[in-house]
Each structure stands twice: as structure tokens, then as C-alpha cells.
Write a protein that holds these residues in place. Structure first.
Motif, PDB file in Angstrom:
ATOM      1  N   LYS A 140       0.825  -1.205   0.000  1.00 24.22           N
ATOM      2  CA  LYS A 140       0.000   0.000   0.000  1.00 24.22           C
ATOM      3  C   LYS A 140       0.859   1.256   0.000  1.00 24.22           C
ATOM      4  N   ILE A 141       1.945   1.230   0.760  1.00 27.10           N
ATOM      5  CA  ILE A 141       2.851   2.380   0.788  1.00 27.10           C
ATOM      6  C   ILE A 141       3.512   2.573  -0.573  1.00 27.10           C
ATOM      7  N   ALA A 142       3.969   1.483  -1.199  1.00 26.03           N
ATOM      8  CA  ALA A 142       4.599   1.580  -2.519  1.00 26.03           C
ATOM      9  C   ALA A 142       3.636   2.195  -3.532  1.00 26.03           C
ATOM     10  N   VAL A 143       2.381   1.762  -3.491  1.00 26.55           N
ATOM     11  CA  VAL A 143       1.372   2.296  -4.413  1.00 26.55           C
ATOM     12  C   VAL A 143       1.179   3.790  -4.196  1.00 26.55           C
ATOM     13  N   MET A 144       1.027   4.191  -2.934  1.00 26.69           N
ATOM     14  CA  MET A 144       0.734   5.592  -2.636  1.00 26.69           C
ATOM     15  C   MET A 144       1.940   6.494  -2.838  1.00 26.69           C
ATOM     16  N   ASP A 160       0.356   8.618   4.921  1.00 23.23           N
ATOM     17  CA  ASP A 160       1.593   9.324   5.247  1.00 23.23           C
ATOM     18  C   ASP A 160       2.441   8.456   6.173  1.00 23.23           C
ATOM     19  N   ILE A 161       3.756   8.533   5.991  1.00 26.08           N
ATOM     20  CA  ILE A 161       4.710   7.814   6.846  1.00 26.08           C
ATOM     21  C   ILE A 161       5.068   8.678   8.051  1.00 26.08           C
ATOM     22  N   LEU A 162       5.158   8.060   9.213  1.00 28.04           N
ATOM     23  CA  LEU A 162       5.694   8.730  10.399  1.00 28.04           C
ATOM     24  C   LEU A 162       7.084   8.174  10.673  1.00 28.04           C
ATOM     25  N   ARG A 163       8.063   9.046  10.819  1.00 21.33           N
ATOM     26  CA  ARG A 163       9.434   8.608  11.017  1.00 21.33           C
ATOM     27  C   ARG A 163      10.141   9.535  12.002  1.00 21.33           C
TER      28      ARG A 163
END
Length: 408
Positions: free
Chosen positions: A17-21, A401-404
Motif C-alpha cells: 500500500k505504501i509503494a502504491v501511494m 503518510d509515513i511517520l518517522r
């Protein structure tokens, strides 16, 4: 100029899902058997079905690896697996073994077959051979130069696609065919169980001095004589886009969602910028390089694209991975209260400064204002990975969105 496909790896449904978005045109994944990443999380049939549906809803293709080099005892299982894939309807199968290819053409001829880099595809006659058998795409061996790829393009039909790795880990052996793991620990790299002994430390022993170990080369991190630098071609898109390559492939089915998001987003923007304006691409080169260097990485190389590396551009080095950011989770939903629901991946606490990493290239520094568990109980920190949390941030987050957290 033809726009190339950006092909991104995914180790799990979350990473897909992350790769797609974050910009993939296509994603490649492995099932629970018969792929060359046995230690990746990989996809159950249920996850694969959900992942394919999610990708297709966003107009992204999904390719499934079935690229082991099969033994006799694998064959009956392969047939059953291909029957399952026929029902799941991925866009293509990535295959290295001629026997598995034969089964795929028999059992699910409606699904495209792509020939894996494991098949050692180094010349245009090999490409033509696979094309005659019905392959739609062939993945180049990683030992080919851009000039060799151009020559292949000139000798093959226009409808036969070329896929090439442009970023990620390199193998010390010819297109991944390595016997070290099998010899040292009995786990076969060509069956998906590589233990990566090329990343281990090694010493030498002189025959008359048993037990006396001498380093081959050593720095403060150890001795890594087989340890390859990572391939990175983000600075050389003009050459890639003029070489006849149809699909630019990122390595990393063992990598984290943070790594996949970072690399996918960077190459997506680089490709789009170049096609909009080569000048814009050149202006943004420092940004691409900064972003790539912020995720887990080794030192970089251009591999064999410009011929065999000389002493000033060695592939092998004594470096190990450097970790600049820690992946905390991604925004699965954002509710009406503005609370971000995540599945936690690493510890963080109230009051910490973290970053929201967005697919469009923005990185927003925010503060964690509150953390709540699924029952609505407030907590000062999130210590246990993989639990569901609701997090209040002093900045806008959106779904996926990624949290890092920066470790600098």
C-alpha cells in the motif's frame, strides 16, 4: 520519449500500500512459496488478493515472483500454486526456471510471464528465445552495461519489454546465482533461503598456523571483503531513459516500508521531473540524493552500467548499512478529531519531534502531543511495536503518510 514504468518491491500488504501511494507504477511481491525471498514476510493468498485489488483500484500493476530454480520435489507444488495465482489474477508472473515457465503457459496463459534476472539474460538471442516461447518481458542480468542494453533493444521486437534493476543491493555472484549460502549453512539462495554470507566478516588462516585468524582488510566496523555497495542510478536518468529500458526496477523485497516509500518517492519525482524538463531534473538532483541518503543505505555504485568498474569505482567495499531514520508507522486513518491511527513499528513518546513524510515530497516536522490506545487510554509513550495507536500531532497528516524519526 517513452515514460518508463517504476517497479517497486513490497514485502507485505502494508508495504504494498505504501509503494502504491508513494509513486509505483507496478509492485512486485512474493507468495508464501516459490519466490527468492523466503525470509521476507511475503503474502498469504488473502493478503495477495487484497493487495492486487488495492493496487488495481489505484491503476497500479502487481507482479508475483515464482522465480526459484525448481527441484523435482517442487514441481507438484508449483502446479498447485499457479492454479491459485490464476484465480488471483496478478498482472504478471516473474519466472526464472524453464520448467515453471512451461507450467505457467499451460495453466494460466492469460497472465503475462516476465523472465527473472536469475535466468542470466545477457544477450539479445536469449531475449528472442524467451519471446518465441511467449514471454512478454525479460529482466536484464545486472552485469550488463547500458551499451549492451541498447544493443539488445535494437535486436528485439518492440513488443518485448526490457526490465532493469536501477537501485538497491547488488549480489557478488552472477545475477544472484550464489552457492556460498548453501555451502556454508545448507540454505539454498536459488530456493529463496539465502543467508547473505557475502555480508559476513571473513579472516584468513595460514595452513601452518591453525587457529590464528588474520583480517583481510579491517576498519572500525569489521572486515567485509565481499560486501557490495548499493546500486543507485538516480543521477543518471537521462542515460537510462535513452537506453530502451521499459521498466526501472528497485531492489528490496526484504526492506522496510520507510525504505520503500523513500526510494519510490524519490525515483517517482526524478522521472516525472526529467520528463517535464531535464533542467528541472538537474536542479533537483541534490534533493534526490539527499532523500536517498536518508534511508537505510550503503555507499553507492553505478554497478556495470558504464562497463566493468575500475579501481576508482569499486563495487565491493567495507561498509555496512547506516540508519538515518526510524520507521514509526503510517497513517491508516485520520478521524474527525484529527487523531492519526497507526500500527506502531518502533517506540516513540509524547513530546518527541518526528516527521510526517508525504508522497508529494514534503517532510513536515511535528511534535507528538498525545498518544491513546484502542480503548482511549492516554499514554506517555508507545513502547510495544505492532499495537494500534491513536496519535495527536501538531501538524496535518493524511492517510498513508509515513511517520518517522530522525536518528541524527
Amino acid at each position: 520519449m517513452k515514460k518508463p514504468e517504476l517497479l517497486v518491491p513490497a514485502s507485505s500488504l502494508e508495504v504494498l500500500k505504501i509503494a502504491v501511494m508513494f509513486g509505483a507504477d507496478a509492485v512486485y511481491i512474493g507468495g508464501e512459496a516459490f519466490g527468492l525471498r523466503a525470509k521476507a514476510k511475503n503474502f498469504s493468498p488473502e493478503d495477495m488478493a487484497e493487495g492486487i485489488a488495492f493496487a488495481h483500484a489505484h491503476h497500479v500493476k502487481v507482479y508475483v515472483t515464482v522465480n526459484i530454480l525448481a527441484h523435482n520435489y517442487d514441481l507438484s507444488g508449483v502446479r498447485e500454486y499457479l492454479k491459485e495465482l490464476k484465480e488471483l489474477k496478478p498482472d504478471a508472473l516473474i519466472i526464472a526456471d524453464p520448467g515453471i515457465f512451461t507450467y505457467a503457459r499451460e495453466i494460466c496463459p492469460e497472465i503475462e510471464c516476465h523472465i527473472s534476472t536469475q535466468a542470466n539474460n545477457t544477450n539479445y538471442e536469449t531475449f528472442l528465445f524467451w519471446h518465441r516461447l511467449g514471454a512478454k518481458r525479460v529482466v536484464t542480468a545486472r552485469e550488463l552495461s547500458l551499451q549492451e542494453i541498447r544493443e539488445i533493444r535494437e535486436h528485439i521486437p518492440e513488443d518485448l519489454e526490457i526490465e532493469t534493476f536501477v537501485h538497491g543491493a547488488m549480489c557478488i555472484s552472477y545475477s544472484g546465482r550464489c552457492l556460498l549460502s548453501n555451502y556454508l549453512v545448507g540454505r539454498d539462495a536459488n530456493q529463496g533461503a539465502c543467508t547473505h554470507p557475502c555480508r559476513w566478516k571473513y579472516s584468513i588462516v595460514e595452513e601452518t598456523r591453525p587457529g590464528e585468524y588474520m583480517p583481510v582488510f579491517e576498519n572500525e566496523r569489521g572486515t567485509y571483503i565481499f560486501n557490495s555497495r548499493d546500486l543507485c542510478m538516480v543521477e543518471h536518468l537521462e542515460d537510462l531513459l535513452n537506453s530502451g529500458i521499459d521498466s526501472l526496477k528497485i531492489e528490496g523485497r526484504m526492506k522496510t516500508a520507510l525504505y520503500v516509500a523513500t526510494v519510490a518517492r524519490t525515483y517517482r519525482k526524478a522521472i516525472d521531473d526529467y520528463l517535464e524538463s531535464p533542467e528541472k531534473y538537474k536542479e533537483n538532483l541534490p534533493w534526490y540524493l539527499d532523500q536517498i541518503s536518508n534511508c537505510t543505505y550503503r555507499q553507492f555504485t553505478t554497478g556495470f552500467f558504464y562497463g566493468k568498474p575500475d579501481q576508482n569505482a569499486q563495487i565491493y567495499d567495507n561498509n555496512t548499512y547506516v540508519k538515518e531514520y526510524t520507521y514509526l508507522g503510517y497513517a491508516e486513518t485520520v478521524d474527525e478529531r484529527g487523531l492519526v491511527q497507526i500500527t506502531q513499528r518502533n517506540k516513540f513518546s509524547v513530546g518527541e519531534s518526528i516527521e510526517i513524510m508525504k508522497p508529494d515530497g514534503r517532510n513536515l516536522e511535528v511534535t507528538v502531543q498525545a498518544i491513546y490506545d484502542e480503548d482511549g487510554n492516554a499514554a506517555e509513550s508507545a513502547p510495544h511495536p505492532r499495537q494500534k495507536l491513536f496519535v495527536k500531532l501538531d501538524g496535518e497528516a493524511e492517510r498513508y503518510d509515513i511517520l518517522r524519526r530522525s536518528e541524527n
